[in-house]
Design a protein around this motif. Structure first.
Motif, PDB file in Angstrom:
ATOM      1  N   GLU A 156       2.551   2.628  -2.430  1.00 13.95           N
ATOM      2  CA  GLU A 156       2.324   3.437  -3.627  1.00 13.95           C
ATOM      3  C   GLU A 156       1.025   4.226  -3.531  1.00 13.95           C
ATOM      4  O   GLU A 156       0.951   5.397  -3.945  1.00 13.95           O
ATOM      5  CB  GLU A 156       2.326   2.551  -4.878  1.00 13.95           C
ATOM      6  CG  GLU A 156       1.230   1.516  -4.941  1.00 13.95           C
ATOM      7  CD  GLU A 156       1.556   0.223  -4.197  1.00 13.95           C
ATOM      8  OE1 GLU A 156       0.874  -0.776  -4.460  1.00 13.95           O
ATOM      9  OE2 GLU A 156       2.483   0.216  -3.364  1.00 13.95           O
ATOM     10  N   THR A 157      -0.016   3.629  -2.943  1.00 13.29           N
ATOM     11  CA  THR A 157      -1.288   4.327  -2.768  1.00 13.29           C
ATOM     12  C   THR A 157      -1.141   5.475  -1.791  1.00 13.29           C
ATOM     13  O   THR A 157      -1.633   6.594  -2.027  1.00 13.29           O
ATOM     14  CB  THR A 157      -2.366   3.347  -2.279  1.00 13.29           C
ATOM     15  OG1 THR A 157      -2.596   2.367  -3.300  1.00 13.29           O
ATOM     16  CG2 THR A 157      -3.668   4.065  -1.961  1.00 13.29           C
ATOM     17  N   HIS A 186      -6.388  13.919 -13.045  1.00 17.65           N
ATOM     18  CA  HIS A 186      -7.182  13.803 -11.821  1.00 17.65           C
ATOM     19  C   HIS A 186      -7.648  15.200 -11.427  1.00 17.65           C
ATOM     20  O   HIS A 186      -6.830  16.086 -11.165  1.00 17.65           O
ATOM     21  CB  HIS A 186      -6.342  13.196 -10.689  1.00 17.65           C
ATOM     22  CG  HIS A 186      -7.139  12.751  -9.504  1.00 17.65           C
ATOM     23  ND1 HIS A 186      -7.876  13.617  -8.725  1.00 17.65           N
ATOM     24  CD2 HIS A 186      -7.316  11.520  -8.967  1.00 17.65           C
ATOM     25  CE1 HIS A 186      -8.466  12.940  -7.757  1.00 17.65           C
ATOM     26  NE2 HIS A 186      -8.141  11.657  -7.880  1.00 17.65           N
ATOM     27  N   ASP A 215      -6.823   3.177 -11.419  1.00 15.22           N
ATOM     28  CA  ASP A 215      -7.275   2.545 -10.187  1.00 15.22           C
ATOM     29  C   ASP A 215      -7.322   3.521  -9.020  1.00 15.22           C
ATOM     30  O   ASP A 215      -7.898   3.202  -7.970  1.00 15.22           O
ATOM     31  CB  ASP A 215      -6.355   1.371  -9.818  1.00 15.22           C
ATOM     32  CG  ASP A 215      -6.554   0.174 -10.729  1.00 15.22           C
ATOM     33  OD1 ASP A 215      -7.564   0.151 -11.474  1.00 15.22           O
ATOM     34  OD2 ASP A 215      -5.697  -0.733 -10.704  1.00 15.22           O
ATOM     35  N   HIS A 216      -6.717   4.699  -9.201  1.00 11.54           N
ATOM     36  CA  HIS A 216      -6.684   5.687  -8.117  1.00 11.54           C
ATOM     37  C   HIS A 216      -7.379   6.989  -8.520  1.00 11.54           C
ATOM     38  O   HIS A 216      -6.999   8.072  -8.067  1.00 11.54           O
ATOM     39  CB  HIS A 216      -5.234   5.961  -7.708  1.00 11.54           C
ATOM     40  CG  HIS A 216      -4.582   4.804  -7.008  1.00 11.54           C
ATOM     41  ND1 HIS A 216      -4.047   3.732  -7.681  1.00 11.54           N
ATOM     42  CD2 HIS A 216      -4.411   4.539  -5.683  1.00 11.54           C
ATOM     43  CE1 HIS A 216      -3.551   2.863  -6.811  1.00 11.54           C
ATOM     44  NE2 HIS A 216      -3.758   3.329  -5.593  1.00 11.54           N
ATOM     45  N   GLY A 217      -8.394   6.873  -9.372  1.00 12.53           N
ATOM     46  CA  GLY A 217      -9.254   8.012  -9.644  1.00 12.53           C
ATOM     47  C   GLY A 217      -8.869   8.875 -10.824  1.00 12.53           C
ATOM     48  O   GLY A 217      -9.498   9.916 -11.064  1.00 12.53           O
ATOM     49  N   VAL A 236      -8.055   9.414  -3.314  1.00  8.85           N
ATOM     50  CA  VAL A 236      -8.050   8.141  -2.622  1.00  8.85           C
ATOM     51  C   VAL A 236      -7.343   8.290  -1.274  1.00  8.85           C
ATOM     52  O   VAL A 236      -6.322   8.973  -1.147  1.00  8.85           O
ATOM     53  CB  VAL A 236      -7.366   7.052  -3.474  1.00  8.85           C
ATOM     54  CG1 VAL A 236      -5.906   7.384  -3.714  1.00  8.85           C
ATOM     55  CG2 VAL A 236      -7.500   5.680  -2.831  1.00  8.85           C
ATOM     56  N   PHE A 272      -2.375   1.648 -12.832  1.00  8.84           N
ATOM     57  CA  PHE A 272      -2.145   2.264 -11.526  1.00  8.84           C
ATOM     58  C   PHE A 272      -2.917   3.565 -11.362  1.00  8.84           C
ATOM     59  O   PHE A 272      -3.628   3.771 -10.369  1.00  8.84           O
ATOM     60  CB  PHE A 272      -0.639   2.500 -11.334  1.00  8.84           C
ATOM     61  CG  PHE A 272      -0.288   3.292 -10.101  1.00  8.84           C
ATOM     62  CD1 PHE A 272      -0.578   2.809  -8.836  1.00  8.84           C
ATOM     63  CD2 PHE A 272       0.338   4.527 -10.208  1.00  8.84           C
ATOM     64  CE1 PHE A 272      -0.248   3.535  -7.705  1.00  8.84           C
ATOM     65  CE2 PHE A 272       0.675   5.254  -9.081  1.00  8.84           C
ATOM     66  CZ  PHE A 272       0.382   4.760  -7.826  1.00  8.84           C
ATOM     67  N   TYR A 273      -2.802   4.468 -12.324  1.00 11.61           N
ATOM     68  CA  TYR A 273      -3.483   5.750 -12.193  1.00 11.61           C
ATOM     69  C   TYR A 273      -5.003   5.617 -12.309  1.00 11.61           C
ATOM     70  O   TYR A 273      -5.738   6.202 -11.479  1.00 11.61           O
ATOM     71  CB  TYR A 273      -2.923   6.742 -13.211  1.00 11.61           C
ATOM     72  CG  TYR A 273      -1.505   7.175 -12.893  1.00 11.61           C
ATOM     73  CD1 TYR A 273      -1.211   7.854 -11.728  1.00 11.61           C
ATOM     74  CD2 TYR A 273      -0.455   6.873 -13.765  1.00 11.61           C
ATOM     75  CE1 TYR A 273       0.084   8.245 -11.429  1.00 11.61           C
ATOM     76  CE2 TYR A 273       0.848   7.259 -13.475  1.00 11.61           C
ATOM     77  CZ  TYR A 273       1.115   7.936 -12.301  1.00 11.61           C
ATOM     78  OH  TYR A 273       2.400   8.312 -12.004  1.00 11.61           O
ATOM     79  N   LEU A 285       0.856   8.344  -3.509  1.00  8.90           N
ATOM     80  CA  LEU A 285       0.073   9.047  -4.524  1.00  8.90           C
ATOM     81  C   LEU A 285      -0.984   9.915  -3.859  1.00  8.90           C
ATOM     82  O   LEU A 285      -1.211  11.065  -4.270  1.00  8.90           O
ATOM     83  CB  LEU A 285      -0.582   8.046  -5.473  1.00  8.90           C
ATOM     84  CG  LEU A 285      -1.410   8.656  -6.605  1.00  8.90           C
ATOM     85  CD1 LEU A 285      -0.555   9.586  -7.468  1.00  8.90           C
ATOM     86  CD2 LEU A 285      -2.036   7.564  -7.460  1.00  8.90           C
ATOM     87  N   SER A 286      -1.611   9.402  -2.817  1.00  9.92           N
ATOM     88  CA  SER A 286      -2.592  10.190  -2.077  1.00  9.92           C
ATOM     89  C   SER A 286      -1.954  11.450  -1.498  1.00  9.92           C
ATOM     90  O   SER A 286      -2.527  12.549  -1.563  1.00  9.92           O
ATOM     91  CB  SER A 286      -3.205   9.347  -0.947  1.00  9.92           C
ATOM     92  OG  SER A 286      -4.087  10.116  -0.153  1.00  9.92           O
ATOM     93  N   GLY A 313       0.792  -1.220   0.000  1.00  2.13           N
ATOM     94  CA  GLY A 313       0.000   0.000   0.000  1.00  2.13           C
ATOM     95  C   GLY A 313       0.822   1.267   0.000  1.00  2.13           C
ATOM     96  O   GLY A 313       0.263   2.370   0.074  1.00  2.13           O
TER      97      GLY A 313
END
Length: 621
Positions: free
Chosen positions: A541-542, A596, A579-581, A605, A576-577, A545-546, A539
């Motif tokens: 990377e998430t 985004h 999947d994160h909005g 996210v 990847f991108y 990015l957040s 997690g």
């Protein structure tokens, strides 16, 4: 199928992935002939059939004729699965090439510039008759000139400039009849070479190759007939060995440096067969052959001390192997030197695949060393991505054969490199810890993952560059950066380089990732996002990015845009991108762009609950 047969049938470009294997066992003469054939191959024809083939643009310049360098250079890069686009400068053009920003060399936008220096670079400036003092003045002027050119070059381009030390042929020293003058010339020559080598520390864009170790192996410095009639400065044999060193550097610059050395035991790390001879009967430590095997172990251990992961794959029973590694008095390597010791009776390609899975690296990260022609052939056939070092029954040659291809060469060693084996041993503890939980969520909750996302500075520049060069899987932008390029981005008014540091209950992972961002108006662009395979699936990377999205919004940006460029191994991050909005805004030649919208904070996210940030981006501003 041979290289000549592929060429004769017109299938060489279409079959280019086979070339690496066909060149692997060629001797120097055969490799030279192969290079001449390959140098006639059109790189674009290969790329049409195999678009993911790495291409290195190389500009060759210097003082004398350098055409003989192109064939071995082409062959050496092909040996490592790469293509070369070479540009050869005119005779004695290096001052103009490097000094004029409008020169054709700059316009070619090379990745590597080879400025090949030779003894005549100095002696063409010496009057006749001459003294040692005259040569010393010419040496000083040459070094100063090269340094000025290197500084100017480094300030204008992100390419790597390769310089080299100068041999001192006897045909020059023997012209001085008194030994004191010869000694003075030799001392001045060595001081000049030392200054050339030191330019690599002074100027980040410079790599200086020391030719003395090659000459010490018996490679002739020059060919007097070619030097006189073809105006060459270095012998074809020396240029071929120079090309091999450049091939190692190019492999590193394209992210193909090897990470792990996997060794056999019987006949490789010791003499004899452990299962037949017992621990007391193997050759190690005593006797001429035993000393040779211990010397080889010391070299393997030396590589491990610099971040190379060491492992064993042996057809043996595990108990006697562990006992020998722990207790044999001649053993230089002990169990703790290895990230994994595999002793069983399975096929070695299967063990290599399992080892790659356990270490979470690709099999193309392996160098496999074995004395068995059968085992080497099996691995080469089954796993062509693995670099195979074929040893033989003479242990005195093991060291030379292992080191011949510089598999683990890197531009600069840092603290992260030296800590790598310990990091992977900690990773094995994490896997053991994971097996005690019923769910991954419970495991992550107890792992206590800590993350720091902060601008890269100082010593972190080298590590950030290394991550872009060596990471192939989680690499969204596929931008390979040298330290000067990272430094420029880190200090730019509108650009940032953010290092991702992580740790957990088992230890500190160090810098495991890097994010390159760029502000343009009210939009923040993520030009590259890189994360080491060591910390996948946690997690991180998430969370990072957040943090980047939240920080961009707090700084007044209205949107964040990002890019995905396809590479040979990064298909897993294509989504990847999204999947994160992020939404897709364009696609061209496989390159995807995303956007985004930051107007709604709820659309960002949330970081995973098990991640704990120890420093926020706001704190680091």
């Amino acid at each position: 199928m041979t290289l000549s047969e592929l060429h004769g049938s017109g299938r060489l470009a279409a079959s280019y992935p086979l070339v690496r294997g066909l060149l692997a066992e060629l001797d120097d003469g055969e490799l030279e002939r192969a290079g001449r054939l390959l140098s006639r191959l059109d790189p674009d024809e290969v790329l049409r059939a195999h678009p993911s083939t790495p291409v290195v643009a190389v500009a060759v310049t210097g003082h004398r004729t350098l055409g003989p360098l192109l064939a071995p250079l082409t062959a050496e890069l092909a040996r490592h699965g790469m293509l070369v686009r070479a540009r050869l400068s005119d005779f004695d053009a290096y001052v103009f090439d490097l000094g004029d920003p409008k020169s054709a060399l700059y316009e070619a936008r090379p990745d590597l510039v080879l400025c090949v220096l030779d003894p005549d670079t100095v002696f063409d400036e010496v009057p006749v008759p001459w003294t040692a003092e005259d040569a010393e003045r010419a040496l000083d002027a040459m070094v100063a000139r090269v340094r000025d050119l290197a500084v100017a070059f480094g300030g204008r381009t992100g390419a790597t400039l390769v310089l080299n030390t100068l041999p001192l042929p006897r045909r020059f020293t023997a012209q001085l009849v008194d030994h004191r003058s010869r000694a003075r010339l030799g001392a001045a020559w060595r001081r000049a070479n030392a200054r050339l080598l030191e330019l690599g520390d002074e100027i980040p864009s410079v790599i200086a190759l020391d030719l003395d170790p090659l000459l010490a192996e018996g490679v002739p410095a020059e060919d007097v007939r070619l030097g006189r009639y073809a105006r060459t400065g270095l012998s074809p044999a020396l240029l071929a060995r120079y090309a091999r060193e450049v091939g190692h550097l190019a492999r590193h610059l394209t992210g193909r440096t090897k990470k792990a050395l996997v060794c056999d035991l019987d006949g490789t790390l010791w003499g004899g067969v452990l299962g037949d001879d017992g621990q007391e009967g193997i050759e190690l430590g005593e006797g001429l052959r035993g000393e040779a095997f211990t010397a080889f172990q010391n070299v393997v251990r030396q590589l491990g001390s610099q971040g190379v992961l060491l492992a064993v794959a042996s057809k043996n029973d595990p108990g006697p192997v562990q006992e020998a590694l722990r207790e044999h008095p001649g053993m230089a390597l002990r169990p703790d030197d290895f990230v994994q010791v595999t002793a069983n009776w399975r096929a070695k390609p299967d063990n290599l695949r399992d080892l790659a899975r356990d270490l979470n690296i690709g099999v193309d990260s392996f160098v496999f060393a074995d004395d068995s022609a059968y085992e080497c052939g099996l691995v080469r056939h089954t796993l062509p991505e693995v670099a195979v070092v074929r040893l033989d029954e003479e242990p005195a040659r093991h060291i030379e054969r292992l080191l011949r291809d510089g598999w683990f060469d890197t531009r600069e060693l840092n603290a992260e490199d030296r800590a790598r084996p310990a990091r992977y041993r900690e990773e094995k503890d994490r896997h053991t810890f994971l097996s005690s939980f019923d769910s991954v969520a419970d495991y992550l909750s107890e792992l206590d993952v800590r993350v720091r996302l902060a601008p890269v500075t100082g010593a972190g520049i080298s590590r950030a560059a290394q991550l872009t060069l060596r990471t192939n899987q989680f690499h969204t932008g596929m931008l390979r950066c040298q330290a000067p390029q990272v430094s420029e981005a880190a200090s730019g008014p509108a650009t940032r380089v953010l290092g991702i540091h992580s740790g957990d209950r088992f230890g500190d992972n160090g810098m495991v990732g890097v994010v390159f961002t760029r502000r343009a108006g009210d939009t923040v662009h993520i030009d590259n996002f890189v994360l080491s395979c060591r910390v996948f699936s946690r997690g991180i990377e998430t969370a990072c990015l957040s943090a980047v999205l939240s920080d961009a919004r707090a700084a007044g940006a209205r949107a964040v845009e990002a890019v995905y460029r396809p590479g040979p191994k990064n298909s897993a991050v294509r989504a990847f991108y999204p999947d994160h909005g992020f939404t897709v805004t364009g696609e061209e030649d496989g390159v995807l762009t995303f956007r985004h919208d930051l107007s709604d904070p709820a659309g960002i996210v949330a970081p995973p609950p098990h991640i704990r940030f120890t420093e926020s981006l706001e704190e680091s501003r």
